[in-house]
Design a protein around this motif. Sequence first.
Motif, mmCIF file in Angstrom:
data_model
loop_
_atom_site.group_PDB
_atom_site.id
_atom_site.type_symbol
_atom_site.label_atom_id
_atom_site.label_comp_id
_atom_site.label_asym_id
_atom_site.label_seq_id
_atom_site.Cartn_x
_atom_site.Cartn_y
_atom_site.Cartn_z
ATOM 1 N N LEU A 67 12.048 9.140 6.563
ATOM 2 C CA LEU A 67 11.429 8.559 5.374
ATOM 3 C C LEU A 67 10.168 9.347 5.048
ATOM 4 C CD1 LEU A 67 11.525 4.758 6.356
ATOM 5 C CD2 LEU A 67 12.934 5.868 4.583
ATOM 6 N N ALA B 237 13.247 3.735 10.961
ATOM 7 C CA ALA B 237 13.438 2.769 12.047
ATOM 8 C C ALA B 237 13.823 1.424 11.459
ATOM 9 C CB ALA B 237 12.152 2.636 12.861
ATOM 10 N N VAL C 118 0.816 -1.217 0.000
ATOM 11 C CA VAL C 118 0.000 0.000 0.000
ATOM 12 C C VAL C 118 0.854 1.274 0.000
ATOM 13 C CG1 VAL C 118 -1.671 1.308 1.392
ATOM 14 C CG2 VAL C 118 -1.964 -1.158 1.087
ATOM 15 N N LYS D 197 5.607 -11.729 9.626
ATOM 16 C CA LYS D 197 5.222 -10.767 8.592
ATOM 17 C C LYS D 197 5.682 -11.360 7.262
ATOM 18 C CE LYS D 197 5.967 -5.805 7.897
ATOM 19 N NZ LYS D 197 4.946 -5.671 6.906
HETATM 20 N N1 LIG Z 1 9.347 4.294 10.422
HETATM 21 C C1 LIG Z 1 9.604 3.277 9.585
HETATM 22 N N2 LIG Z 1 10.892 2.948 9.288
HETATM 23 C C2 LIG Z 1 11.164 1.927 8.436
HETATM 24 N N3 LIG Z 1 10.234 1.173 7.842
HETATM 25 C C3 LIG Z 1 8.931 1.437 8.100
HETATM 26 C C4 LIG Z 1 8.554 2.501 8.973
HETATM 27 N N4 LIG Z 1 7.211 2.541 9.040
HETATM 28 C C5 LIG Z 1 6.761 1.551 8.241
HETATM 29 N N5 LIG Z 1 7.778 0.879 7.670
HETATM 30 C C6 LIG Z 1 7.697 -0.247 6.710
HETATM 31 O O1 LIG Z 1 7.276 0.301 5.466
HETATM 32 C C7 LIG Z 1 6.382 -0.591 4.803
HETATM 33 C C8 LIG Z 1 5.038 0.105 4.596
HETATM 34 O O2 LIG Z 1 4.451 -0.337 3.442
HETATM 35 P P1 LIG Z 1 3.084 -1.178 3.432
HETATM 36 O O3 LIG Z 1 2.274 -0.901 4.646
HETATM 37 O O4 LIG Z 1 2.480 -0.960 2.110
HETATM 38 O O5 LIG Z 1 3.730 -2.617 3.527
HETATM 39 P P2 LIG Z 1 2.973 -4.003 3.610
HETATM 40 O O6 LIG Z 1 2.675 -4.508 2.277
HETATM 41 O O7 LIG Z 1 1.909 -3.923 4.648
HETATM 42 O O8 LIG Z 1 4.150 -4.857 4.230
HETATM 43 P P3 LIG Z 1 5.388 -5.434 3.510
HETATM 44 O O9 LIG Z 1 6.548 -4.806 4.215
HETATM 45 O O10 LIG Z 1 5.243 -6.889 3.826
HETATM 46 O O11 LIG Z 1 5.328 -5.106 2.061
HETATM 47 C C9 LIG Z 1 6.261 -1.810 5.694
HETATM 48 O O12 LIG Z 1 7.183 -2.777 5.267
HETATM 49 C C10 LIG Z 1 6.652 -1.286 7.071
HETATM 50 O O13 LIG Z 1 7.186 -2.284 7.909
#
Ligand SMILES: Nc1ncnc2c1ncn2[C@@H]1O[C@H](COP(=O)(O)OP(=O)(O)OP(=O)(O)O)[C@@H](O)[C@H]1O
Length: 293
Positions: free
Chosen positions: A27, A100, A17, A152
């Motif tokens: 970020l 993070a 997403v 995950k």
């Molecule tokens: N502060 C942060 N620092 C680093 N990474 C982050 C932070 N906040 C969110 N994320 C990561 O960024 C991504 C957000 O994208 P999104 O929610 O679309 O991913 P997702 O499809 O739910 O999960 P996936 O990581 O399995 O693709 C996630 O992998 C999440 O773990």
Amino acid sequence: MMEAPELPFPLYARGKVREMFDLGEDLLMVATDRISAFDVVLRSGIPGKGEVLNRLSLFWFERTRRTFPNHLSGKKVGDFLDDPELVALLEPRSMVVRKAEPLRFEAIVRGYLAGSAWAEYRERGTVGGIPLPPGLRESEKLPEPLFTPTTKGEEGEHDLAMTHEQLREQVGEDLAERAREACLQIYLDAREYAAERGIIIADTKMEFGLLDGDLVLVDELLTPDSSRFWPSAGYSPGSPQPSLDKQFVRDWLRGSGWKEGDGPPSLPQDVVTRTKEIYRDIYRRLTGANLDG
Ligand SMILES: Nc1ncnc2c1ncn2[C@@H]1O[C@H](COP(=O)(O)OP(=O)(O)OP(=O)(O)O)[C@@H](O)[C@H]1O
Ligand SMILES: [Mg+2]
């Protein structure tokens, strides 16, 4: 917006997403209108969904920050971009967050018996491996909220239940315990708030990361992508509840005959429109504010 626009920053990661751009220490996290179900990104987007997820997450991060720290940096999109059109486009659906180190588990908390928890209970009398009293009905309130972490999975992979031992092995005893406590506390506070607004939060998923060695909440918080929201009016255990979240799309997909392995499905226009209304409705009910347009 199915894709983030071209930006003068390196792409850091692309989730199902969200798209994350590298700003150095921070970020830029852009929530698109993409929707995923059963771990597959659909071909149809839900207009305005990214904005709902972003604004609702900001709302909850703000409300919970005294209980637990989160990844918000306090900076704005406009601090990094000059083009006013680009800023106006991105502002509603983006946050600038601290970079993070994400912990690779999903922190799920359940207050009611629904979805995979109901399936597990019906089969084995447990939820996340934890034995529960017999005779509970579908959608029934649990005696106490349960912390049921999962792995995950990468795209297309399923998330698998983790025992407390597995979580402890992955992140260490101290972090595992702090994540569990934070998750339950945030859920209980949010549930009380939502109840005053006629909403039951049946369950929700949080993600944690490490920032300078400290545990922080990352990603999104208490949104209709990550939670089950049920109207309190008409709540009656013994069957699935009408749900103001992604469940509407999961149910439609199941009913359409689409199966996992079939490839990404599209949604008919009326399903897109109804989903868009559901996301706006839950935003309004929880925050008391309308989204423009
Ligand atoms: N502060 C942060 N620092 C680093 N990474 C982050 C932070 N906040 C969110 N994320 C990561 O960024 C991504 C957000 O994208 P999104 O929610 O679309 O991913 P997702 O499809 O739910 O999960 P996936 O990581 O399995 O693709 C996630 O992998 C999440 O773990
Ligand atoms: Mg996510």
